[in-house]
Design a protein around this motif. Structure first.
Motif, PDB file in Angstrom:
ATOM      1  N   ASP A 172      -6.511   7.933   1.233  1.00  0.00           N
ATOM      2  CA  ASP A 172      -5.452   8.269   0.287  1.00  0.00           C
ATOM      3  C   ASP A 172      -5.105   6.995  -0.500  1.00  0.00           C
ATOM      4  OD1 ASP A 172      -3.271   9.170  -1.035  1.00  0.00           O
ATOM      5  OD2 ASP A 172      -2.138   9.773   0.735  1.00  0.00           O
ATOM      6  N   LYS A 218      -3.966   6.263  -3.299  1.00  0.00           N
ATOM      7  CA  LYS A 218      -2.697   6.172  -4.050  1.00  0.00           C
ATOM      8  C   LYS A 218      -1.549   5.711  -3.146  1.00  0.00           C
ATOM      9  CE  LYS A 218      -2.521   7.719  -8.389  1.00  0.00           C
ATOM     10  NZ  LYS A 218      -2.278   6.471  -9.037  1.00  0.00           N
ATOM     11  N   ASP A 219      -1.735   5.875  -1.832  1.00  0.00           N
ATOM     12  CA  ASP A 219      -0.655   5.549  -0.894  1.00  0.00           C
ATOM     13  C   ASP A 219      -0.882   4.210  -0.173  1.00  0.00           C
ATOM     14  OD1 ASP A 219       1.777   6.232   0.337  1.00  0.00           O
ATOM     15  OD2 ASP A 219       0.741   6.998   2.115  1.00  0.00           O
ATOM     16  N   THR A 242       1.414  -2.160  -6.200  1.00  0.00           N
ATOM     17  CA  THR A 242       0.106  -1.768  -6.730  1.00  0.00           C
ATOM     18  C   THR A 242      -0.664  -1.020  -5.648  1.00  0.00           C
ATOM     19  OG1 THR A 242       0.178  -3.862  -7.891  1.00  0.00           O
ATOM     20  CG2 THR A 242      -1.916  -2.667  -7.942  1.00  0.00           C
ATOM     21  N   ASP A 243      -1.084   0.191  -5.965  1.00  0.00           N
ATOM     22  CA  ASP A 243      -1.815   0.962  -4.960  1.00  0.00           C
ATOM     23  C   ASP A 243      -3.306   0.613  -5.000  1.00  0.00           C
ATOM     24  OD1 ASP A 243      -3.262   2.643  -6.815  1.00  0.00           O
ATOM     25  OD2 ASP A 243      -1.378   3.703  -7.193  1.00  0.00           O
ATOM     26  N   GLU A 246      -5.838   2.491  -5.583  1.00  0.00           N
ATOM     27  CA  GLU A 246      -6.667   3.150  -6.591  1.00  0.00           C
ATOM     28  C   GLU A 246      -6.710   2.330  -7.882  1.00  0.00           C
ATOM     29  OE1 GLU A 246      -7.000   7.669  -7.003  1.00  0.00           O
ATOM     30  OE2 GLU A 246      -5.655   7.044  -8.632  1.00  0.00           O
ATOM     31  N   THR A 247      -5.573   1.677  -8.167  1.00  0.00           N
ATOM     32  CA  THR A 247      -5.439   0.928  -9.416  1.00  0.00           C
ATOM     33  C   THR A 247      -6.220  -0.379  -9.361  1.00  0.00           C
ATOM     34  OG1 THR A 247      -3.228   1.832  -9.519  1.00  0.00           O
ATOM     35  CG2 THR A 247      -3.680  -0.031 -10.975  1.00  0.00           C
ATOM     36  N   ASN A 301      -1.921   4.977   6.506  1.00  0.00           N
ATOM     37  CA  ASN A 301      -2.159   4.269   5.236  1.00  0.00           C
ATOM     38  C   ASN A 301      -1.579   2.850   5.222  1.00  0.00           C
ATOM     39  OD1 ASN A 301      -3.669   6.294   4.073  1.00  0.00           O
ATOM     40  ND2 ASN A 301      -1.846   7.372   3.341  1.00  0.00           N
ATOM     41  N   SER A 356       2.351   1.884   4.206  1.00  0.00           N
ATOM     42  CA  SER A 356       1.919   2.649   3.039  1.00  0.00           C
ATOM     43  C   SER A 356       3.052   2.608   2.011  1.00  0.00           C
ATOM     44  CB  SER A 356       1.676   4.094   3.447  1.00  0.00           C
ATOM     45  OG  SER A 356       2.920   4.699   3.786  1.00  0.00           O
TER      46      SER A 356
END
Ligand code: HEM
Length: 493
Positions: A9, A11-12, A52-53, A55-56, A248, A472
């Motif tokens: 996950d 984004k988390d 900042t997650d 995914e970025t 996470n 997370s």
């Protein structure tokens, strides 16, 4: 419990766990003490939106945050939830038990630390800021720190700054002794990066809530469902009715390691002078490479034992079992062979079984150097070695005890590692573990006879450190939403 959760996950998950932000060349770390729990919770609720997650891929700035056990207590996490965290995190890096495991005595004693020790301000929060360059980092720090006072937190001491060291010839990133230090990292299987299977490790070894190398979910801290009335946290997959504050997230180990660069190269220089007493830079660098297990460019000794080869600077697809079982190419006690013995930690088990066990002791390194470089290369004649410099050693693991502490105790500081007798890690080892009376040595396996250097001084000493939990992003929001616990759930004193 059987594993059930395959996809990450992203984004988390906080970004630093999956990437080192190499393109964000400026970074600093800020240690905070919480003065006012309620104000700090409000501050965190806002800060969560700035994290900042994973995914970025940030191009300008990035922010990540982590907490000590004392920090979670001060934020108001209840005692029942706190009791679900592992002992090593709860006790902290400087407890009597942890010091023994880590070899933190003598020069490394926590009483001498500049932060994180028993005589310094308790650390609650670690903020990690990254930026594309120093001016951007400065502006970023200013904007984040403006929220400290109203957020009920105060900064402890100076910001811990970092330095990007690049080799003058190769342009590669290096540490202060002059070696490329950004080569070997475990690849996370679920991220789908291709690499040697021997170096590909399941996400659960580094990120809680995913299958680990035992094919189980690594233990995670939890909270009672009624302590999460807004349902911010995911339900625990065991269906036990509790909420999972761990998934996470990861455990972050931070050690500020001072490097005595002058002492390192002077010691090697004295040992390698020619018959006329003149320095022999080539021999000096060869001995240093034997201690590291790689040449300054990063080329592994197993592949190129006789000379450096910058073409092999990023080479990481090798083992020791077949190529160098006796340590003739890369000494058995070299830093990289101790910290990751790959397929050779137990010759009796065979390479495949050894590798799969070895994967349970890997760490994800995310540290950066600090302090001014001594010189632009490993040629250190006439260099000024005075001053404070070293490595902000940072690593992630799903289980501090089985990963970081194991590496530190059973491999780095073990005088009997790989059949050796009284050697510790030549680069970073503790020179006076209780098991050995004389000062530590370094052994170069060779034919017809091994060569041995004794009385190695300590080149690296600990200046500060702490164990952190990097939650997370959802869990940071949860901490920001906490209401003080009722007494039956055991508010910490
Ligand atoms: C000032 C202290 C340290 C210095 C100068 C240092 C230096 C290096 C260098 C030059 C490498 C080889 C390049 C690379 O693979 O990135 C390396 C690898 C490594 N180091 Fe360190 N290190 C330090 C502290 C530590 C500590 C405290 C640990 C763990 C407790 C550690 C664990 C590792 C690991 C796991 C590797 C990769 C080994 C491999 O997979 O082959 N290091 N280090």
């Amino acid at each position: 419990m059987e594993s059930t959760v395959p996809d990450l996950d992203l984004k988390d998950i906080q970004g630093l766990i999956v990437r080192g932000y190499g393109s964000l060349e400026a970074a600093c770390y800020v240690l905070l003490e919480i003065q006012d729990g309620e104000a700090a919770r409000h501050w965190l609720a806002t800060l969560a939106d700035q994290i900042t997650d994973a995914e970025t891929r940030p191009s300008r700035t990035s922010l990540n945050v982590a907490f000590t056990h004392a920090g979670l207590v001060t934020l108001g996490l209840d005692a029942e939830a706190l009791a679900t965290f592992p002992d090593e995190f709860t006790e902290g890096m400087t407890s009597e038990r942890r010091r023994l495991i880590l070899g933190d005595h003598g020069e490394n004693a926590p009483e001498k630390w500049v932060w994180g020790g028993p005589k310094t301000t308790p650390v609650h929060v670690l903020l990690m800021l990254f930026a594309v360059d120093e001016p951007t980092l400065e502006t970023f720090y200013e904007s984040v720190s403006r929220g400290f006072s109203s957020g009920g937190v105060t900064q402890i001491g100076q910001t811990l700054t970092t330095t990007l060291l690049r080799d003058a010839q190769t342009g590669l990133s290096k540490e202060h002794f002059g070696f490329n230090d950004a080569v070997s990292q475990p690849l996370i299987e679920e991220l789908g990066k291709s690499g040697p299977p021997a170096n590909t490790v399941k996400a659960g070894e580094f990120i809680l809530g995913y299958p680990n190398e035992y094919d189980l979910l690594t233990e995670r801290p939890t909270v009672r469902a009624e302590r999460d009335p807004q349902g911010i946290l995911p339900a625990d997959p065991s269906e036990s009715g509790v909420r999972d504050i761990g998934s996470n997230g990861s455990y972050l180990v931070f050690r500020q390691l001072h490097q005595d660069v002058g002492r390192f190269w002077q010691f090697l220089d004295d040992l390698t002078r020619d018959a006329n007493g003149n320095s022999d830079p080539e021999a000096r660098i060869r001995l240093a490479a034997k201690m590291v297990g790689r040449w300054p460019s990063g080329a592994p000794l197993v592949r190129t034992p006789g000379h450096d080869d910058p073409e092999l600077g990023q080479e990481n697809d090798f083992g020791y079992h077949d190529m160098d079982p006796l340590g003739i190419r890369c000494p058995l006690g070299a830093h990289i062979r101790r910290t990751n013995p790959r397929d050779a930690s137990d010759p009796h088990l065979g390479p495949q079984r050894t590798l799969s066990i070895n994967k349970r002791h890997r760490i994800l390194r995310r540290g950066r150097a600090y302090g001014q470089p001594v010189s632009a290369s490993v040629q250190i004649e006439d260099a000024d070695t005075s001053g404070e410099r070293g490595l902000h050693f940072i690593c992630f693991s799903g289980n501090i005890s089985r990963q970081f502490e194991f590496v530190q105790q059973t491999w780095i500081n073990n005088p009997k590692f790989a059949g050796l007798y009284e050697d510790t890690d030549p680069l970073i080892g503790d020179r006076a573990p209780r098991e050995i009376r004389r000062a530590s040595g370094f052994t170069e396996q060779a034919m017809p006879a091994r060569r041995r250097v004794s009385n190695l001084p300590q080149f690296v000493s600990v200046r500060g450190g702490a164990y952190f939990f990097m939650p997370s992003i959802r869990a940071v929001r949860y901490l920001g939403s906490l209401e003080p616990a009722s007494p039956d759930i055991g508010q910490m004193p």
